[in-house]
Design an enzyme around this catalytic site. Structure first.
Site, PDB file in Angstrom:
ATOM      1  N   LEU A  45      -5.697   2.237   4.854  1.00 49.20           N
ATOM      2  CA  LEU A  45      -5.629   2.329   3.400  1.00 49.20           C
ATOM      3  C   LEU A  45      -6.921   1.750   2.825  1.00 49.20           C
ATOM      4  CD1 LEU A  45      -1.968   1.060   2.910  1.00 49.20           C
ATOM      5  CD2 LEU A  45      -2.761   3.436   2.786  1.00 49.20           C
ATOM      6  N   SER A  46      -7.160   2.000   1.555  1.00 51.37           N
ATOM      7  CA  SER A  46      -8.415   1.512   0.986  1.00 51.37           C
ATOM      8  C   SER A  46      -8.526   0.000   1.110  1.00 51.37           C
ATOM      9  CB  SER A  46      -8.560   1.939  -0.475  1.00 51.37           C
ATOM     10  OG  SER A  46      -7.463   1.502  -1.255  1.00 51.37           O
ATOM     11  N   GLU A  47      -7.404  -0.725   0.978  1.00 51.75           N
ATOM     12  CA  GLU A  47      -7.423  -2.164   1.202  1.00 51.75           C
ATOM     13  C   GLU A  47      -6.121  -2.655   1.816  1.00 51.75           C
ATOM     14  OE1 GLU A  47     -11.161  -2.525  -0.919  1.00 51.75           O
ATOM     15  OE2 GLU A  47      -9.367  -1.449  -1.539  1.00 51.75           O
ATOM     16  N   THR A  48      -6.265  -3.679   2.660  1.00 50.54           N
ATOM     17  CA  THR A  48      -5.135  -4.481   3.110  1.00 50.54           C
ATOM     18  C   THR A  48      -5.360  -5.892   2.604  1.00 50.54           C
ATOM     19  OG1 THR A  48      -4.724  -3.152   5.100  1.00 50.54           O
ATOM     20  CG2 THR A  48      -3.898  -5.413   5.098  1.00 50.54           C
TER      21      THR A  48
END
Length: 263
Positions: A45-48
């Site tokens: 995902l774009s961020e964790t």
């Protein structure tokens, strides 16, 4: 194997399949950096967002963010997602590399979360390579200092925002988060955000980009509050306010997956 709690949250969304998905992993203690980076790559995902209980008196949790490729110094939507999972009362405080970030519940609508981010100073620069990579003619751009290397790229209309077609290979060689923006049709402003250098060709809804857009558009609109559309395929709507040197971003969040990461 050790099971670690893992949540996937659609941030800046009031329904599934909208907004920006972020993974949230609440931890008791930090894992090695390379392990957290590998988990973020696995999540893809774009961020964790990773959190641990804070030992400081001015924060409730320490918070770090990883894209599939790198750790980043600021991420708005994953902060909103972490607050959605961890917030128990009226407010929650995160200690981050960008300082203390506070998320509060709106007093009139408890489903609306308000994210308090630093509003960077913006200054005009000339970077024709960014324009060329975006398929746009050269023009003055605005660099947001200390905000994920954000660079604001003005265009004439929302239609032009939507039709922007970057050369991601070329843009990926430039250490910039490119924010293409214009006056909106139904919302006050519209934007799209491209960050291929961090492994994200187009980010669906970007809190840190709107932290840069808040002072930029407040000056041009002549008011401190406005609404914003991020015109990605998933789309997101944000309530934006400039409050001194802070950008207040309002949005909702929804848990779509809850489970465990087996490490």
């Amino acid at each position: 194997m050790t099971p670690l709690p893992l949540f996937q949250v659609d941030a800046f969304a009031d329904r599934p399949f909208a907004g920006n998905p972020a993974a949230v992993m609440p931890l008791d203690h930090w894992l090695p950096d390379e392990v957290m980076q590998a988990i973020a790559g696995e999540n893809n995902l774009s961020e964790t967002a990773f959190t641990v209980p804070s030992e400081g008196k001015d924060a409730d949790f320490d918070l770090r963010w990883f894209t599939p490729e790198v750790e980043v110094p600021l991420c708005g939507h994953a902060t909103l997602a972490a607050a959605h999972i961890l917030l128990k009362g009226a407010a929650i405080r995160f200690a981050t590399k960008a300082g203390i970030l506070i998320v509060t519940r709106d007093e009139r609508d408890e489903t609306l979360l308000k994210l308090d981010l630093p509003a960077p100073s913006v200054r005009e620069v000339s970077e024709p390579d960014v324009c060329e990579a975006l398929g746009l003619s050269p023009r003055p751009l605005m660099l947001a200092d200390g905000c994920n290397d954000s660079i604001i790229v003005p265009v004439a209309s929302e239609d032009e925002v939507r039709s922007t077609s970057p050369d991601f290979a070329a843009l990926g060689k430039i250490h910039r988060m490119a924010i293409v923006t214009a006056p909106g049709d139904e919302q006050d402003v519209a934007s799209r955000v491209f960050v291929p250098y961090a492994g994200i060709n187009e980010d669906p809804v970007t809190g840190s980009a709107h932290a840069a857009l808040v002072p930029y558009w407040a000056e041009r609109l002549g008011r401190t509050r406005f609404t914003a559309l991020q015109a990605s395929k998933r789309t997101g709507i944000l309530d934006c306010e400039l409050r001194g040197d802070r950008a207040i971003l309002g949005g909702r969040a929804l848990t779509v997956i809850e489970g465990y990461f087996q490490l």
